[in-house]
Design a protein around this motif. Sequence first.
Motif, mmCIF file in Angstrom:
data_model
loop_
_atom_site.group_PDB
_atom_site.id
_atom_site.type_symbol
_atom_site.label_atom_id
_atom_site.label_comp_id
_atom_site.label_asym_id
_atom_site.label_seq_id
_atom_site.Cartn_x
_atom_site.Cartn_y
_atom_site.Cartn_z
ATOM 1 N N UNK A 1 0.797 -1.223 0.000
ATOM 2 C CA UNK A 1 0.000 0.000 0.000
ATOM 3 C C UNK A 1 0.831 1.275 0.000
ATOM 4 N N UNK A 2 2.161 1.144 -0.052
ATOM 5 C CA UNK A 2 3.013 2.321 -0.136
ATOM 6 C C UNK A 2 3.242 3.050 1.172
ATOM 7 N N UNK A 3 2.760 2.500 2.273
ATOM 8 C CA UNK A 3 2.999 3.152 3.568
ATOM 9 C C UNK A 3 4.488 3.191 3.865
ATOM 10 N N UNK A 4 4.906 4.265 4.525
ATOM 11 C CA UNK A 4 6.327 4.430 4.812
ATOM 12 C C UNK A 4 6.554 4.744 6.285
ATOM 13 N N UNK A 5 7.791 4.536 6.687
ATOM 14 C CA UNK A 5 8.197 4.868 8.053
ATOM 15 C C UNK A 5 9.652 5.302 7.991
ATOM 16 N N UNK A 6 9.972 6.368 8.744
ATOM 17 C CA UNK A 6 11.330 6.915 8.728
ATOM 18 C C UNK A 6 11.894 7.031 10.141
ATOM 19 N N UNK A 7 13.192 6.844 10.239
ATOM 20 C CA UNK A 7 13.866 7.153 11.490
ATOM 21 C C UNK A 7 13.909 8.666 11.642
ATOM 22 N N UNK A 8 13.878 9.147 12.879
ATOM 23 C CA UNK A 8 13.868 10.596 13.123
ATOM 24 C C UNK A 8 15.085 11.288 12.515
ATOM 25 N N UNK A 9 16.197 10.600 12.474
ATOM 26 C CA UNK A 9 17.439 11.216 12.000
ATOM 27 C C UNK A 9 17.417 11.562 10.515
ATOM 28 N N UNK A 10 16.489 10.980 9.769
ATOM 29 C CA UNK A 10 16.463 11.231 8.320
ATOM 30 C C UNK A 10 15.151 11.851 7.839
ATOM 31 N N UNK A 11 14.203 12.042 8.739
ATOM 32 C CA UNK A 11 12.919 12.623 8.340
ATOM 33 C C UNK A 11 13.121 13.982 7.704
ATOM 34 N N UNK A 12 12.456 14.209 6.585
ATOM 35 C CA UNK A 12 12.564 15.478 5.894
ATOM 36 C C UNK A 12 13.740 15.557 4.931
ATOM 37 N N UNK A 13 14.658 14.608 5.021
ATOM 38 C CA UNK A 13 15.822 14.611 4.129
ATOM 39 C C UNK A 13 15.835 13.407 3.186
#
Length: 121
Positions: free
Chosen positions: A54-66
Motif C-alpha cells: 500500500x506504499x505506507x512508509x516509516x522513517x527514522x527521526x534522524x532522516x525525516x525530511x531529508x
Amino acid sequence: VQVVESGGGLVQNGGSLTLSCVVSGFTLPEHTIGWFRQAPGKEREGVACISRSDGSTYYADSVKGRFTISSDNAKNTVYLQMNSLKPEDTAVYYCAAGPHLWLVQGTYGYWGQGTQVTVSS
C-alpha cells in the motif's frame, strides 16, 4: 529472495544521492522493504521502510525530511532518495526484505550485501 543494492558513492556535504534496491524471488509475506545503515564503529540502525502493498512508509527521526523512500513494483525496485546529506550519514547502507512495516532488524529475513555512502565535509 535476492536483494541487491546499488547507487552508493562519494558525495559532498549537503549533496544528494539515490540508492536502488532490486528484490527478486519475492514472496507475499515479505512485503516490506527496509533500508538500514552501519557507520564505522557503530551498530546497524534502521533508516526507512516501505510497504510494497500500500506504499505506507516509516522513517527514522534522524532522516525525516531529508530522505524519501519509494517503490516501483513493476521494476521490483525500491529507492532511497537522500538529500541534504551530512558527514554523519556516512555508512554502509543495506536493503532488506521483511513482513512488517517497522525497522526491527531481526524481523527482516533477506539482506543485500550493502553499498557504501561517504559524505565528505
